[in-house]
Write a protein that holds these residues in place. Sequence first.
Motif, short mmCIF file in Angstrom:
data_model
loop_
_atom_site.label_atom_id
_atom_site.label_comp_id
_atom_site.label_asym_id
_atom_site.label_seq_id
_atom_site.Cartn_x
_atom_site.Cartn_y
_atom_site.Cartn_z
N GLY A 167 0.65 -1.19 0.00
CA GLY A 167 0.05 0.08 0.02
C GLY A 167 0.92 1.15 0.02
N THR A 168 1.67 1.47 1.16
CA THR A 168 2.23 2.68 1.15
C THR A 168 3.36 2.98 -0.09
N VAL A 169 3.95 1.92 -0.45
CA VAL A 169 4.95 1.97 -1.46
C VAL A 169 4.23 2.17 -2.88
N VAL A 170 2.83 1.82 -2.94
CA VAL A 170 2.06 2.15 -4.23
C VAL A 170 1.95 3.83 -4.30
N TRP A 171 1.58 4.62 -3.19
CA TRP A 171 1.54 5.88 -3.35
C TRP A 171 2.77 6.49 -3.54
N GLN A 172 3.91 6.09 -2.72
CA GLN A 172 5.26 6.64 -3.09
C GLN A 172 5.69 6.55 -4.29
N LEU A 173 5.65 5.38 -4.95
CA LEU A 173 5.97 5.31 -6.19
C LEU A 173 5.11 6.20 -7.36
N SER A 174 3.91 5.84 -7.23
CA SER A 174 3.07 6.49 -7.95
C SER A 174 3.54 8.21 -8.22
N GLU A 175 3.76 8.83 -6.88
CA GLU A 175 4.05 10.22 -7.15
C GLU A 175 5.31 10.58 -7.68
N GLN A 176 6.43 9.57 -7.47
CA GLN A 176 7.68 9.58 -7.93
C GLN A 176 7.48 9.58 -9.49
N VAL A 177 6.63 8.52 -10.16
CA VAL A 177 6.56 8.57 -11.60
C VAL A 177 5.92 10.04 -11.91
N LYS A 178 4.88 10.62 -11.42
CA LYS A 178 4.40 11.61 -11.88
C LYS A 178 5.55 12.86 -11.72
#
Length: 585
Positions: A167-178
């Motif tokens: 869960g947490t890594v999903v939010w983190q990595l998604s923001e890093q992609v953007k």
Amino acid sequence: MSSDKKDKSRTLRSAGWFGTADKNGFMYRSWMKNQGIPDHEFQGKPVIGICNTWSELTPCNAHFRKIAEHVRRGIIEAGGFPVEFPVFSNGESNLRPTAMLTRNLASMDVEESIRGNPIDGVVLLTGCDKTTPALLMGAASCDVPAIVVTGGPMLNGKHQGRDIGSGTVVWQLSEQVKAGEITIHDFMAAEAGMSRSAGTCNTMGTASTMACMAESLGVSLPHNAAIPAVDARRYVLAHLSGMRIVDMVWEGLTLSKILTRKAFENAIRTNAAIGGSTNAVIHLKAIAGRIGVDLELEDWTRIGRGTPTIVDLQPSGRYLMEEFYYAGGLPAVLRRMGEADLLPHKDALTVNGQTMWDNVKDAPIYNDEVVRPLAKPLIEDGGICILRGNLAPRGAVLKPSAATPELMKHRGRAVVFEDFNHYKERINDPDLDVDASCVLVMKNVGPKGYPGMAEVGNMGLPPKVLATGVKDMVRISDARMSGTAYGTVILHVAPEAAAGGPLGIVQDGDFIELDAYAGKLQLDISDEEMQRRLAERAKVLAERKPEMVGGYQSLYVDRVLQADEGCDFDFLVGCRGAAVPKHSH
């Protein structure tokens, strides 16, 4: 538990089905015998229900068949008669629009399954977020002896040689992609390593939080919250819980004797110490409402505020649930709290018949980095922050341990999204008039508005802001946030926009003031302007047609209570007991 508390002369509830030598007793026993059950099973044995939320569509609970077998062994060893039954399994990971929409439905399934069947006590097999509160709500409305066995967290995620949190890594990595910091390939590569074993999220998300809430309420055996799903000790605990529920029946140890005001106050303080999910505010209120304990938002301020967060787990900290268990689990936290006079009620009764303090006073603590000493907390004050003001007359919540300290007191210009679809349409627009000082506001995502109050409150930031290196902004909505998420996110604004709340009248350019330390959330417009906008908004709502006519969703929108009331149905609040009318076939 000493044997003097076991009353083997107690009349079992199941005797109303199986204990008579007449036509009715004949029929009930005879139909059960088509499963190969011998006569002696019906002779004075407590019938123990195994309430199972197993489902392959609820991945967190997909290993429950094996856990149920270990529970069954314990029940048989203690002289009980186990009967397993399925109930609606509402897993957050697959269920649309949100599992919160069906939490109350699942609780109704549990309540009626217990009340309508020959069950003397019940083991509640819970795991994914909403299954824990749903099963406790249903069982509390019946007030039978009950014990919670959760499925446990999955093993630590692994990616590129480091631990990652589900869960947490999903939010983190998604923001890093953007933000252009990683490629979409890097993002997708983490997928397989994030969820590599059976179990719930391995962060202090809502599933782990509610498992900790169950243990701190006293409705599960010590260590239930943190043992990893695939650790053999999880099966040992299931076995022991099966044994214990049989004794609970003979002792008459019902839920109302455990789910007291003291238990809920212990849970509120514990939630602060572990950095628990904001979802616990809603779920504890709903459980309390079923058992008849008057729990209010102010209790979170009165009891929880000032409590340091001492568990260093993602999303607030560094570690994951494996380390938490190896460090001593929740008993270690409760011991530290008790030694510092932060456990409000050491004498609260638990399902093993002992007090909370008896259970944890000698608990070992193996790692001071994971379960920190009170003198070195992760956050000085981790209690859920309750906010009020003209924007949230009935309250809103914020999780300090997941927030940016500099944003806890902030005034900014509103950038408004009318609903989740509008947010998705607008957030990536390079021409969006937004900067890091703005406040993102999303409306119509509450209990009635979404419907079901989905976990969309932790809005991803605009890419144009992320590109500047900014990682957090103040965000406000009437939605919820995943317990695995983080940020300065104000949630559960009540009343919600779809119920006529002031959130519905916020406009682009309005200024909003947050002062978390003073518990203040204010829309900076005059009272006259506020009343004018509310009157116009009321006309719009009066003309709005429902998205769905008939069906469960329609029932939900019509009867759901607001977030400050636990989002239960108005007709489900209260304890109705386990008695059923005596009808003959």
